[in-house]
Write a protein that holds these residues in place. Structure first.
Motif, PDB file in Angstrom:
ATOM      1  N   UNK A 153     -20.328  88.156  17.733  1.00 36.17           N
ATOM      2  CA  UNK A 153     -21.526  88.800  17.185  1.00 36.17           C
ATOM      3  C   UNK A 153     -22.765  88.016  17.603  1.00 36.17           C
ATOM      4  N   UNK A 154     -23.841  88.745  17.886  1.00 35.55           N
ATOM      5  CA  UNK A 154     -25.129  88.134  18.216  1.00 35.55           C
ATOM      6  C   UNK A 154     -26.171  88.684  17.240  1.00 35.55           C
ATOM      7  N   UNK A 155     -26.878  87.779  16.589  1.00 36.75           N
ATOM      8  CA  UNK A 155     -28.000  88.153  15.738  1.00 36.75           C
ATOM      9  C   UNK A 155     -29.269  88.024  16.572  1.00 36.75           C
ATOM     10  N   UNK A 156     -30.021  89.096  16.667  1.00 36.51           N
ATOM     11  CA  UNK A 156     -31.207  89.152  17.512  1.00 36.51           C
ATOM     12  C   UNK A 156     -32.441  89.065  16.620  1.00 36.51           C
ATOM     13  N   UNK A 157     -33.223  87.994  16.783  1.00 32.56           N
ATOM     14  CA  UNK A 157     -34.395  87.744  15.952  1.00 32.56           C
ATOM     15  C   UNK A 157     -35.634  87.611  16.820  1.00 32.56           C
ATOM     16  N   UNK A 158     -36.695  88.289  16.422  1.00 32.33           N
ATOM     17  CA  UNK A 158     -37.974  88.151  17.104  1.00 32.33           C
ATOM     18  C   UNK A 158     -39.073  88.557  16.133  1.00 32.33           C
ATOM     19  N   UNK A 159     -40.226  87.932  16.246  1.00 29.03           N
ATOM     20  CA  UNK A 159     -41.356  88.228  15.365  1.00 29.03           C
ATOM     21  C   UNK A 159     -42.063  89.516  15.747  1.00 29.03           C
ATOM     22  N   UNK A 160     -41.804  90.036  16.922  1.00 19.41           N
ATOM     23  CA  UNK A 160     -42.487  91.234  17.400  1.00 19.41           C
ATOM     24  C   UNK A 160     -41.617  92.475  17.210  1.00 19.41           C
ATOM     25  N   UNK A 161     -42.017  93.371  16.325  1.00 17.90           N
ATOM     26  CA  UNK A 161     -41.258  94.618  16.156  1.00 17.90           C
ATOM     27  C   UNK A 161     -41.168  95.427  17.453  1.00 17.90           C
ATOM     28  N   UNK A 162     -42.190  95.373  18.266  1.00 18.56           N
ATOM     29  CA  UNK A 162     -42.199  96.116  19.531  1.00 18.56           C
ATOM     30  C   UNK A 162     -41.154  95.564  20.499  1.00 18.56           C
ATOM     31  N   UNK A 192     -50.561  90.625  22.128  1.00 20.00           N
ATOM     32  CA  UNK A 192     -50.040  90.491  23.488  1.00 20.00           C
ATOM     33  C   UNK A 192     -48.628  91.064  23.583  1.00 20.00           C
ATOM     34  N   UNK A 193     -47.722  90.624  22.695  1.00 18.55           N
ATOM     35  CA  UNK A 193     -46.342  91.081  22.773  1.00 18.55           C
ATOM     36  C   UNK A 193     -46.203  92.558  22.420  1.00 18.55           C
ATOM     37  N   UNK A 194     -47.044  93.052  21.540  1.00 19.03           N
ATOM     38  CA  UNK A 194     -47.032  94.482  21.230  1.00 19.03           C
ATOM     39  C   UNK A 194     -47.422  95.299  22.464  1.00 19.03           C
ATOM     40  N   UNK A 195     -48.416  94.817  23.192  1.00 21.89           N
ATOM     41  CA  UNK A 195     -48.895  95.533  24.375  1.00 21.89           C
ATOM     42  C   UNK A 195     -47.949  95.405  25.566  1.00 21.89           C
ATOM     43  N   UNK A 196     -47.236  94.287  25.663  1.00 24.85           N
ATOM     44  CA  UNK A 196     -46.399  94.017  26.840  1.00 24.85           C
ATOM     45  C   UNK A 196     -44.917  94.274  26.637  1.00 24.85           C
ATOM     46  N   UNK A 224     -38.419  93.966  19.603  1.00 25.03           N
ATOM     47  CA  UNK A 224     -37.118  94.328  19.040  1.00 25.03           C
ATOM     48  C   UNK A 224     -36.790  95.793  19.292  1.00 25.03           C
ATOM     49  N   UNK A 225     -37.798  96.639  19.278  1.00 23.29           N
ATOM     50  CA  UNK A 225     -37.571  98.057  19.573  1.00 23.29           C
ATOM     51  C   UNK A 225     -37.038  98.230  20.995  1.00 23.29           C
TER      52      UNK A 225
END
Length: 81
Positions: free
Chosen positions: A66-75, A10-14, A77-78
């Motif tokens: 500083x902000x560290x940005x974390x997410x399980x979806x590489x898409x 879902x997250x890759x597609x959206x 994060x891209x």
């Protein structure tokens, strides 16, 4: 804990549409109210866990060191990059 396969798909597609989808339930006004209630100082380092496309991270970056940005979806994060 990892994402389910359905969530990953879902997250890759959206990812490229996420900001438009998110805006229907999490507006800039909601973001501003949430940040206003946080105890943030310019010297802080913060983490945005589950950052998605970085909607919250972008606002935080203007207020802290500083902000560290974390997410399980590489898409997602891209898009955030």
């Amino acid at each position: 804990m990892s994402m389910t396969q359905a969530s990953k798909e879902y997250f890759a597609a959206k990812a490229d549409q996420w900001d438009a989808l998110r805006s229907t339930y999490f507006s800039q006004q909601v973001r501003e109210k949430a940040i206003h209630k946080a105890y943030l100082r310019p010297e802080m380092w913060v983490a945005d866990v589950g950052a998605g496309t970085g909607f919250m991270s972008a606002a935080l970056a203007q207020l802290v060191e500083r902000v560290f940005v974390l997410d399980a979806s590489p898409e997602m994060l891209a898009v955030a990059r």
